[in-house]
Design an enzyme around this catalytic site. Structure first.
Site, PDB file in Angstrom:
ATOM      1  N   HIS A 182       0.839  -1.202   0.000  1.00 20.57           N
ATOM      2  CA  HIS A 182       0.000   0.000   0.000  1.00 20.57           C
ATOM      3  C   HIS A 182       0.872   1.250   0.000  1.00 20.57           C
ATOM      4  O   HIS A 182       0.633   2.201  -0.749  1.00 20.57           O
ATOM      5  CB  HIS A 182      -0.882   0.066   1.259  1.00 20.57           C
ATOM      6  CG  HIS A 182      -1.922  -0.976   1.370  1.00 20.57           C
ATOM      7  ND1 HIS A 182      -2.073  -1.754   2.502  1.00 20.57           N
ATOM      8  CD2 HIS A 182      -2.903  -1.370   0.511  1.00 20.57           C
ATOM      9  CE1 HIS A 182      -3.091  -2.573   2.335  1.00 20.57           C
ATOM     10  NE2 HIS A 182      -3.610  -2.363   1.136  1.00 20.57           N
ATOM     11  N   LYS A 192     -18.084  -5.652   8.403  1.00 21.85           N
ATOM     12  CA  LYS A 192     -16.828  -6.348   8.682  1.00 21.85           C
ATOM     13  C   LYS A 192     -16.232  -5.853   9.990  1.00 21.85           C
ATOM     14  O   LYS A 192     -16.218  -4.663  10.265  1.00 21.85           O
ATOM     15  CB  LYS A 192     -15.810  -6.084   7.570  1.00 21.85           C
ATOM     16  CG  LYS A 192     -15.961  -6.934   6.359  1.00 21.85           C
ATOM     17  CD  LYS A 192     -14.798  -6.671   5.425  1.00 21.85           C
ATOM     18  CE  LYS A 192     -14.672  -7.744   4.383  1.00 21.85           C
ATOM     19  NZ  LYS A 192     -13.534  -7.496   3.505  1.00 21.85           N
ATOM     20  N   ARG A 229      -2.038  -6.012  -8.499  1.00 23.30           N
ATOM     21  CA  ARG A 229      -1.052  -7.036  -8.161  1.00 23.30           C
ATOM     22  C   ARG A 229      -0.931  -8.092  -9.249  1.00 23.30           C
ATOM     23  O   ARG A 229       0.136  -8.596  -9.507  1.00 23.30           O
ATOM     24  CB  ARG A 229      -1.427  -7.724  -6.847  1.00 23.30           C
ATOM     25  CG  ARG A 229      -1.354  -6.808  -5.654  1.00 23.30           C
ATOM     26  CD  ARG A 229      -1.866  -7.491  -4.436  1.00 23.30           C
ATOM     27  NE  ARG A 229      -3.314  -7.702  -4.610  1.00 23.30           N
ATOM     28  CZ  ARG A 229      -4.156  -7.958  -3.635  1.00 23.30           C
ATOM     29  NH1 ARG A 229      -3.722  -8.067  -2.400  1.00 23.30           N
ATOM     30  NH2 ARG A 229      -5.439  -8.123  -3.867  1.00 23.30           N
ATOM     31  N   SER A 233      -3.369  -7.349   3.071  1.00 23.31           N
ATOM     32  CA  SER A 233      -3.544  -7.218   4.517  1.00 23.31           C
ATOM     33  C   SER A 233      -4.066  -8.510   5.117  1.00 23.31           C
ATOM     34  O   SER A 233      -3.641  -8.916   6.202  1.00 23.31           O
ATOM     35  CB  SER A 233      -4.516  -6.073   4.837  1.00 23.31           C
ATOM     36  OG  SER A 233      -3.994  -4.844   4.435  1.00 23.31           O
TER      37      SER A 233
END
Length: 159
Positions: A17, A41, A90, A127
């Site tokens: 990040h 969440k 990614r 993460s």
């Protein structure tokens, strides 16, 4: 003034990040880091803790502003007159989802999305993966800024 936003949950912020935010900070006068609030969440860190960690590790860039947001990212952009979203990619699998989001965001508001290829060093990094490995005692210190790693170790020790 050229402005962009780097959105995410950042639970916690990783070196991947930080790489994207740092690269965006060289291209834009102001980079807003928008920390998503997702009430469905339960994060490892509270939104306020994430904001504090991000502010600490991005302070050296000098042009990064960090705040939370709830709702549509395009509304966050409209309220702040931000014309661009910067997203790291990614892998090819990221592209399919991110392209759909970029097209939807542009259609809703005209906000453009710029894709930045992730540094190959961080191409596997997320993460969620960091938290999972750390939960089982794996060494993730090289994947996080030192202050974030310390906070992660402390939080996991509290559980």
């Amino acid at each position: 003034m050229r402005r962009a936003v780097c959105p995410g949950s950042f639970d916690p912020i990783t070196n991947g990040h930080l790489d994207i935010i740092g690269r965006a900070s060289k291209l834009y006068d102001v980079v807003h880091v928008a920390v998503m609030i997702n009430q469905s969440k339960k994060g490892l860190f509270t939104v306020d803790e994430r904001i504090e960690l991000i502010r600490e590790v991005t302070a050296g860039f000098g042009n990064v502003e960090v705040e939370s947001f709830h709702g549509l990212l395009v509304d966050f952009c409209k309220q702040r007159e931000i014309p661009a979203i910067v997203k790291g990619l990614r892998a090819v699998s990221d592209f399919d989802y991110e392209l759909q989001m970029a097209q939807m965001n542009n259609g809703l508001s005209g906000v453009e999305t710029l894709f930045v290829p992730t540094n190959p060093t961080y191409s596997f990094l997320s993460s969620s993966l960091v938290k999972e490995v750390a939960t089982w005692g794996g060494d993730v210190s090289h994947l996080l800024p030192p202050t974030v790693h310390a906070a992660l170790v402390k939080r996991l020790g509290e559980r």
